[in-house]
Design an enzyme around this catalytic site. Structure first.
Site, short mmCIF file in Angstrom:
data_model
loop_
_atom_site.label_atom_id
_atom_site.label_comp_id
_atom_site.label_asym_id
_atom_site.label_seq_id
_atom_site.Cartn_x
_atom_site.Cartn_y
_atom_site.Cartn_z
N ARG A 218 27.28 13.78 -9.20
CA ARG A 218 26.45 13.69 -7.99
C ARG A 218 25.15 14.48 -8.15
O ARG A 218 24.14 14.14 -7.54
CB ARG A 218 27.29 14.08 -6.77
CG ARG A 218 28.37 13.01 -6.54
CD ARG A 218 29.36 13.31 -5.45
NE ARG A 218 30.44 12.31 -5.49
CZ ARG A 218 31.51 12.31 -4.71
NH1 ARG A 218 31.66 13.25 -3.79
NH2 ARG A 218 32.43 11.38 -4.84
N TYR B 212 30.81 10.99 -21.59
CA TYR B 212 29.56 11.70 -21.92
C TYR B 212 29.68 12.38 -23.28
O TYR B 212 28.68 12.86 -23.81
CB TYR B 212 29.25 12.72 -20.82
CG TYR B 212 29.20 12.08 -19.45
CD1 TYR B 212 28.06 11.40 -19.03
CD2 TYR B 212 30.31 12.11 -18.61
CE1 TYR B 212 28.03 10.77 -17.79
CE2 TYR B 212 30.29 11.48 -17.37
CZ TYR B 212 29.15 10.81 -16.97
OH TYR B 212 29.12 10.18 -15.75
N LYS C 175 39.92 5.68 -13.15
CA LYS C 175 38.94 6.76 -13.10
C LYS C 175 39.36 7.80 -12.08
O LYS C 175 39.72 7.41 -10.97
CB LYS C 175 37.60 6.15 -12.71
CG LYS C 175 36.49 7.14 -12.48
CD LYS C 175 35.28 6.41 -12.01
CE LYS C 175 34.24 7.45 -11.63
NZ LYS C 175 33.07 6.89 -11.05
N LYS D 216 40.03 3.78 -8.63
CA LYS D 216 39.10 4.91 -8.60
C LYS D 216 39.57 5.86 -7.50
O LYS D 216 39.68 5.48 -6.33
CB LYS D 216 37.69 4.41 -8.31
CG LYS D 216 36.67 5.53 -8.21
CD LYS D 216 35.27 4.96 -8.11
CE LYS D 216 34.24 6.04 -7.94
NZ LYS D 216 32.89 5.50 -7.82
C1 PBG Z 1 29.53 5.62 -7.83
C2 PBG Z 1 30.00 6.33 -9.04
C3 PBG Z 1 30.43 7.66 -9.13
C4 PBG Z 1 30.77 7.87 -10.48
C5 PBG Z 1 30.53 6.67 -11.16
N1 PBG Z 1 30.08 5.74 -10.24
C6 PBG Z 1 30.45 8.75 -8.14
C7 PBG Z 1 31.25 8.69 -6.92
O1 PBG Z 1 32.06 7.80 -6.69
O2 PBG Z 1 31.06 9.61 -6.13
C8 PBG Z 1 31.28 9.14 -11.06
C9 PBG Z 1 31.18 9.29 -12.54
C10 PBG Z 1 31.36 10.69 -13.04
O3 PBG Z 1 31.75 11.62 -12.32
O4 PBG Z 1 31.10 10.88 -14.24
N2 PBG Z 1 28.36 4.89 -8.08
#
Ligand code: PBG
Length: 346
Positions: A227, A336, A270, A217
């Protein structure tokens, strides 16, 4: 005939006797030789759940995506199942936030209630839960912070503490499993999170609960709209002390190796589209591993915004983008676009 007739010479060249366009003459031929097939069964649909009832709230930066109260969520999940989408991933927006995120592992927390409701009405739906602290903490960080009277003087003020966070992740995972989650998905990039969660699950008798690790990630700007959706921006600083540097690809293989050794059943890369090379590398290194890719909120928002302006054709570009993620090597796509794409593919 002239000796150097260019047309004559060209048609004699062996390269031109091979005509790849023959295979593209008709839709039927193209379908016969298509290498990558996109199918609703490849999709996982992300859902945001919050307290309340009767009204869903659209997320400003993600048209067509909502925060759902549990009473409306169950109908939405039935619709998702009818579209042939096998799984959802849940994100909770708690009523109260605090320094460690107590609602995250409360038996009547929002995600726990949502899991039970889904399992009651649509038991065949695979329920995945995001396991992280950021939505639940008042500071918006993914772990316990180094702060207060007991702070470790060797670490910076506000640093996300690794091992103190692991204990909470284990509790959250067990709490989701108790409510009926099939798969838990730790997303914080905390070292040792998969091992800690596996041990906690096994210790509580949940040997069959799977772990989908957000193994790779990146600290990405493409999470911006999420967010808004999860109301989880960090109140200060960023996530660069745990999420990966976008410049690194070799490091992705290290992260996957560690998570597989710790017992991850599936792993994720991701975001997806800016990291197709990373998806490809992980697939080459681990041909046998179930691999997911998260087509994140910013990737969604870009195409929705361009389509809303009439700058891109939504159907063509969404299906092309999702096909590219699969072609790169992903088996599963968290997206999505899932509902819309499944309807187009039907
Ligand atoms: C953290 C989490 C995030 C996303 C999924 N799980 C946000 C982050 O790391 O700031 C992002 C998913 C998206 O942008 O669609 N719980």
């Amino acid at each position: 005939m002239k000796i150097y007739d260019p047309i004559e010479i060209q048609t004699r060249l062996p390269a031109l006797e091979r005509r790849p366009r023959r295979l593209r003459q008709s839709a039927a031929l193209r379908a016969m030789v298509r290498e990558t097939d996109l199918n609703p069964k490849d999709f996982v649909y992300p859902l945001f759940v919050r307290q309340g009832q009767g009204v869903r709230r659209e997320i400003r930066s993600m048209p067509g995506v909502y925060q759902w109260p549990v009473d409306l969520l169950v109908g939405e999940v039935e619709t998702i199942a009818k579209l042939g989408i096998p799984a959802v991933i849940l994100f909770g927006i708690p009523e109260h936030k605090d320094p460690i995120g107590l609602e995250n592992f409360a038996p009547d927390g929002i995600v726990q209630r949502a899991i039970r409701a889904i399992k009651q009405t649509t038991p065949e739906m695979v329920v995945i839960t995001d396991v992280c602290l950021c939505e639940y903490t008042d500071h918006g960080h993914c772990g316990v912070l180094n702060t207060g009277p007991d702070r470790d003087p060797h670490l910076p003020e506000g640093y996300v503490l690794n091992d103190a966070t692991l204990e909470i992740l284990g509790r959250v995972a067990v709490s989701h499993a108790e409510a009926g989650a099939d798969i838990v998905a730790p997303s914080g990039m905390i070292d040792g999170m998969v091992a800690a969660i596996r041990a906690a699950l096994d210790g509580a008798g949940f040997q069959n609960t799977l772990i989908l690790s957000y193994a790779v990630k990146y600290a990405s700007g493409f999470y911006g709209p999420f967010r808004d959706a999860a109301e989880s921006p960090p109140k200060f600083g960023d996530r660069k002390s745990h999420q990966m540097d976008p410049a690194n690809a070799r490091e992705a293989l290290k992260e996957v190796t560690l998570d597989v050794e710790q017992g991850a059943d599936l792993v994720m890369v991701k975001p997806a589209l800016p990291y197709l090379d990373v998806i490809y590398r992980v697939r080459q290194a681990y041909p046998e591993l179930p691999l997911a890719a998260y087509n994140v909120s910013g990737e969604y928002a870009m195409l929705k915004a361009a389509a809303a302006n009439g700058w891109l054709d939504e159907r063509t570009t969404v299906l092309e983008a999702l096909t590219a993620i699969k072609r790169a090597g992903a088996d599963l796509i968290l997206t999505y676009h899932a509902k819309q794409a499944a309807a187009w593919l039907a």
